[in-house]
Design a protein around this motif. Structure first.
Motif, PDB file in Angstrom:
ATOM      1  N   THR A 278      50.662   5.176  10.900  1.00  0.00           N
ATOM      2  CA  THR A 278      51.596   4.298  10.174  1.00  0.00           C
ATOM      3  C   THR A 278      50.729   3.353   9.556  1.00  0.00           C
ATOM      4  N   ARG A 279      51.240   2.327   8.567  1.00  0.00           N
ATOM      5  CA  ARG A 279      50.489   1.285   7.934  1.00  0.00           C
ATOM      6  C   ARG A 279      50.082   0.299   9.121  1.00  0.00           C
ATOM      7  N   ALA A 280      50.833   0.039   9.991  1.00  0.00           N
ATOM      8  CA  ALA A 280      50.645  -0.780  11.095  1.00  0.00           C
ATOM      9  C   ALA A 280      49.316  -0.446  11.888  1.00  0.00           C
ATOM     10  N   GLY A 281      49.192   0.976  12.001  1.00  0.00           N
ATOM     11  CA  GLY A 281      48.104   1.373  12.795  1.00  0.00           C
ATOM     12  C   GLY A 281      46.814   1.704  12.116  1.00  0.00           C
ATOM     13  N   ARG A 282      46.680   1.066  10.731  1.00  0.00           N
ATOM     14  CA  ARG A 282      45.528   1.262  10.155  1.00  0.00           C
ATOM     15  C   ARG A 282      44.335   0.309  10.951  1.00  0.00           C
ATOM     16  N   PRO A 283      43.181   0.715  10.711  1.00  0.00           N
ATOM     17  CA  PRO A 283      42.078  -0.199  11.402  1.00  0.00           C
ATOM     18  C   PRO A 283      41.862  -1.638  10.653  1.00  0.00           C
ATOM     19  N   VAL A 284      41.917  -2.408  11.301  1.00  0.00           N
ATOM     20  CA  VAL A 284      41.898  -4.049  10.897  1.00  0.00           C
ATOM     21  C   VAL A 284      40.539  -4.430  10.949  1.00  0.00           C
ATOM     22  N   MET A 285      40.142  -4.975   9.677  1.00  0.00           N
ATOM     23  CA  MET A 285      38.655  -5.533   9.623  1.00  0.00           C
ATOM     24  C   MET A 285      38.709  -7.175  10.209  1.00  0.00           C
ATOM     25  N   THR A 286      37.517  -7.379  10.938  1.00  0.00           N
ATOM     26  CA  THR A 286      37.712  -8.720  11.582  1.00  0.00           C
ATOM     27  C   THR A 286      36.460  -9.402  11.142  1.00  0.00           C
ATOM     28  N   PRO A 287      36.634 -10.641  10.587  1.00  0.00           N
ATOM     29  CA  PRO A 287      35.456 -11.416  10.067  1.00  0.00           C
ATOM     30  C   PRO A 287      34.097 -11.247  10.783  1.00  0.00           C
ATOM     31  N   MET A 288      32.918 -10.916  10.143  1.00  0.00           N
ATOM     32  CA  MET A 288      31.686 -11.001  11.066  1.00  0.00           C
ATOM     33  C   MET A 288      30.798 -12.073  10.297  1.00  0.00           C
ATOM     34  N   LEU A 289      31.019 -12.552   9.160  1.00  0.00           N
ATOM     35  CA  LEU A 289      30.093 -13.356   8.403  1.00  0.00           C
ATOM     36  C   LEU A 289      30.833 -14.562   7.968  1.00  0.00           C
ATOM     37  N   THR A 290      30.567 -15.618   8.529  1.00  0.00           N
ATOM     38  CA  THR A 290      30.655 -17.021   7.753  1.00  0.00           C
ATOM     39  C   THR A 290      30.128 -17.360   6.488  1.00  0.00           C
ATOM     40  N   PRO A 291      30.784 -18.069   5.869  1.00  0.00           N
ATOM     41  CA  PRO A 291      29.967 -18.542   4.419  1.00  0.00           C
ATOM     42  C   PRO A 291      28.557 -18.949   4.635  1.00  0.00           C
ATOM     43  N   ALA A 292      28.286 -19.806   5.824  1.00  0.00           N
ATOM     44  CA  ALA A 292      27.185 -20.206   6.072  1.00  0.00           C
ATOM     45  C   ALA A 292      26.098 -18.943   6.298  1.00  0.00           C
ATOM     46  N   ALA A 293      26.550 -18.086   7.135  1.00  0.00           N
ATOM     47  CA  ALA A 293      25.669 -16.877   7.352  1.00  0.00           C
ATOM     48  C   ALA A 293      25.625 -16.134   6.073  1.00  0.00           C
ATOM     49  N   VAL A 294      26.448 -15.972   5.192  1.00  0.00           N
ATOM     50  CA  VAL A 294      26.168 -15.516   3.921  1.00  0.00           C
ATOM     51  C   VAL A 294      25.264 -15.879   3.266  1.00  0.00           C
ATOM     52  N   ALA A 295      25.198 -17.559   3.148  1.00  0.00           N
ATOM     53  CA  ALA A 295      24.182 -18.268   2.503  1.00  0.00           C
ATOM     54  C   ALA A 295      22.688 -17.979   3.118  1.00  0.00           C
ATOM     55  N   ASN A 296      22.821 -17.790   4.546  1.00  0.00           N
ATOM     56  CA  ASN A 296      21.316 -17.652   4.934  1.00  0.00           C
ATOM     57  C   ASN A 296      20.940 -16.369   4.429  1.00  0.00           C
ATOM     58  N   LEU A 297      21.879 -15.137   4.480  1.00  0.00           N
ATOM     59  CA  LEU A 297      21.379 -13.894   4.164  1.00  0.00           C
ATOM     60  C   LEU A 297      20.803 -13.936   2.717  1.00  0.00           C
ATOM     61  N   VAL A 298      21.296 -14.705   1.960  1.00  0.00           N
ATOM     62  CA  VAL A 298      21.100 -14.922   0.483  1.00  0.00           C
ATOM     63  C   VAL A 298      19.676 -15.723   0.549  1.00  0.00           C
ATOM     64  N   ASP A 299      19.552 -16.471   1.111  1.00  0.00           N
ATOM     65  CA  ASP A 299      18.211 -17.284   1.347  1.00  0.00           C
ATOM     66  C   ASP A 299      17.095 -16.203   1.608  1.00  0.00           C
ATOM     67  N   GLN A 300      17.452 -15.449   2.826  1.00  0.00           N
ATOM     68  CA  GLN A 300      16.372 -14.651   3.435  1.00  0.00           C
ATOM     69  C   GLN A 300      15.934 -13.488   2.294  1.00  0.00           C
ATOM     70  N   ALA A 301      16.931 -12.942   1.406  1.00  0.00           N
ATOM     71  CA  ALA A 301      16.737 -11.840   0.542  1.00  0.00           C
ATOM     72  C   ALA A 301      15.809 -12.457  -0.643  1.00  0.00           C
ATOM     73  N   ALA A 302      16.301 -13.709  -1.030  1.00  0.00           N
ATOM     74  CA  ALA A 302      15.481 -14.494  -2.214  1.00  0.00           C
ATOM     75  C   ALA A 302      13.969 -14.497  -1.681  1.00  0.00           C
ATOM     76  N   ARG A 303      13.778 -14.592  -0.433  1.00  0.00           N
ATOM     77  CA  ARG A 303      12.299 -14.973   0.213  1.00  0.00           C
ATOM     78  C   ARG A 303      11.369 -13.583   0.060  1.00  0.00           C
ATOM     79  N   VAL A 304      12.125 -12.328  -0.280  1.00  0.00           N
ATOM     80  CA  VAL A 304      11.288 -11.139   0.045  1.00  0.00           C
ATOM     81  C   VAL A 304      10.181 -11.224  -1.229  1.00  0.00           C
ATOM     82  N   TYR A 305       8.951 -10.769  -0.670  1.00  0.00           N
ATOM     83  CA  TYR A 305       7.835 -10.834  -1.641  1.00  0.00           C
ATOM     84  C   TYR A 305       8.071  -9.896  -2.592  1.00  0.00           C
TER      85      TYR A 305
END
Length: 330
Positions: A205-232
């Protein structure tokens, strides 16, 4: 490795790259619980998010385009919105509108659904060109101008557009300027036999579908963005990207090659891909892996060549064969 002189922040450390890859793989695995059997599409979507780009999912109905978009949005503990694009949708329905408030005797701005961390533009090619163009500014500047006032939409910000390339009735083809603002275009595709069987085995049923739980806060995303930008990125890799882009402009059957925005997009996404592979530096294989999803939708094919079967993906693959990678690198 050292940064180029005057190139900005210090290069990402190898240990940070390993942590980046671990978190990246964990998010991919979580989304894979919802979208079964499509790790490559999930990885491209996550690369697009961390590269601060926008994603265009182009595929036939029923392949999981909207599921992928929703699952990616659900991984972030920010705000999400969905806009169902239709022929009667107005630009103000997307960006918002200023309304006179009699109670205070002043105009008040009512933000539209574009003011969210993840914006799902479902069936984007069903809206008129006028409404499609309402996304041009916000996709480039992360801000919306209404009645002369510019308002930022916040960070992170990502537009995920979906469209069906087969059904053309009642649709409006996205103009080149709009396509150029999407960092990556990809498709989900039908699952293989094993994945299809796994999907059928979990149908309920629709009620039984997998539910995603948040794994990244906006701050965590910003940190990943910063790390990727510093790849040589070595200067030889930059020359390689430039050579690829220039080759698309002179390729046979091409009327419009890749813009400089496309070259920047390839560089940014290659950095993210390298970090997701536990590396703090970019190699030519990173560029090759992303060349088609990042560049193909930015290439316009001559009608006669297109009638003869030439596609933008063919152009990219031919360019990769003709342009040699830097010597001494994979």
């Amino acid at each position: 490795m050292q940064t180029l002189e005057g190139s900005g922040p210090p290069v990402l450390e190898a240990t940070d790259a390993a942590q980046f890859a671990g978190l990246f793989d964990a998010v991919v695995h979580a989304i894979g619980e919802v979208l079964v059997g499509k790790p490559d599409a999930v990885r491209l979507a996550l690369i697009c998010l961390i590269s601060e780009g926008h994603l265009l999912l182009e595929d036939v109905p029923g392949t999981g385009k909207t599921t992928l978009a929703k699952a990616l949005a659900a991984t972030i503990s920010g705000t999400t919105s969905r806009i169902q694009f239709t022929p009667d949708l107005l630009p103000s329905d997307v960006t918002g509108v200023t309304i006179w408030d009699q109670s205070v005797g002043a105009f008040e701005f009512h933000p539209g659904p574009v003011f969210a961390s993840i914006v799902l533009a479902d069936e984007i090619n069903r809206a008129s060109p006028k409404t499609q163009s309402a996304l041009l500014e916000v996709m480039e500047e992360s801000a919306v101008t209404v009645d002369g006032v510019t308002r930022p939409v916040g960070s992170p910000f990502m537009v995920i557009g979906t469209q069906n390339p087969i059904e053309q009735a009642g649709t409006y083809r996205l103009p080149e300027a709009q396509l150029d603002r999407f960092l990556i275009r990809t498709s989900v595709g039908h699952p293989d036999a094993e994945a299809a069987l796994a999907i059928l085995a979990t149908v309920g049923t629709r009620a039984g579908r997998p539910v995603m739980t948040p794994m990244l806060t906006p701050a965590a995303v910003a940190n990943l963005v910063d790390q990727a930008a510093r790849v040589y990125v070595d200067i030889s890799i930059m020359r390689y990207i430039t050579a690829i882009v220039e080759a698309t402009r002179t390729a046979n059957g091409v009327t419009l090659g890749v813009s400089q925005r496309g070259a920047i997009a390839l560089l940014r996404s290659a950095r993210t891909l390298a970090a997701s592979r536990s590396r703090h530096f970019v190699v030519p294989d990173d560029v090759k892996s992303l060349a088609e999803p990042v560049l193909a939708h930015r290439i316009s094919i001559d009608p006669e060549a297109e009638y003869g079967g030439l596609t933008a993906a063919d152009v990219v693959h031919d360019v990769l064969r003709r342009v040699p990678p830097p010597r001494g690198q994979a």
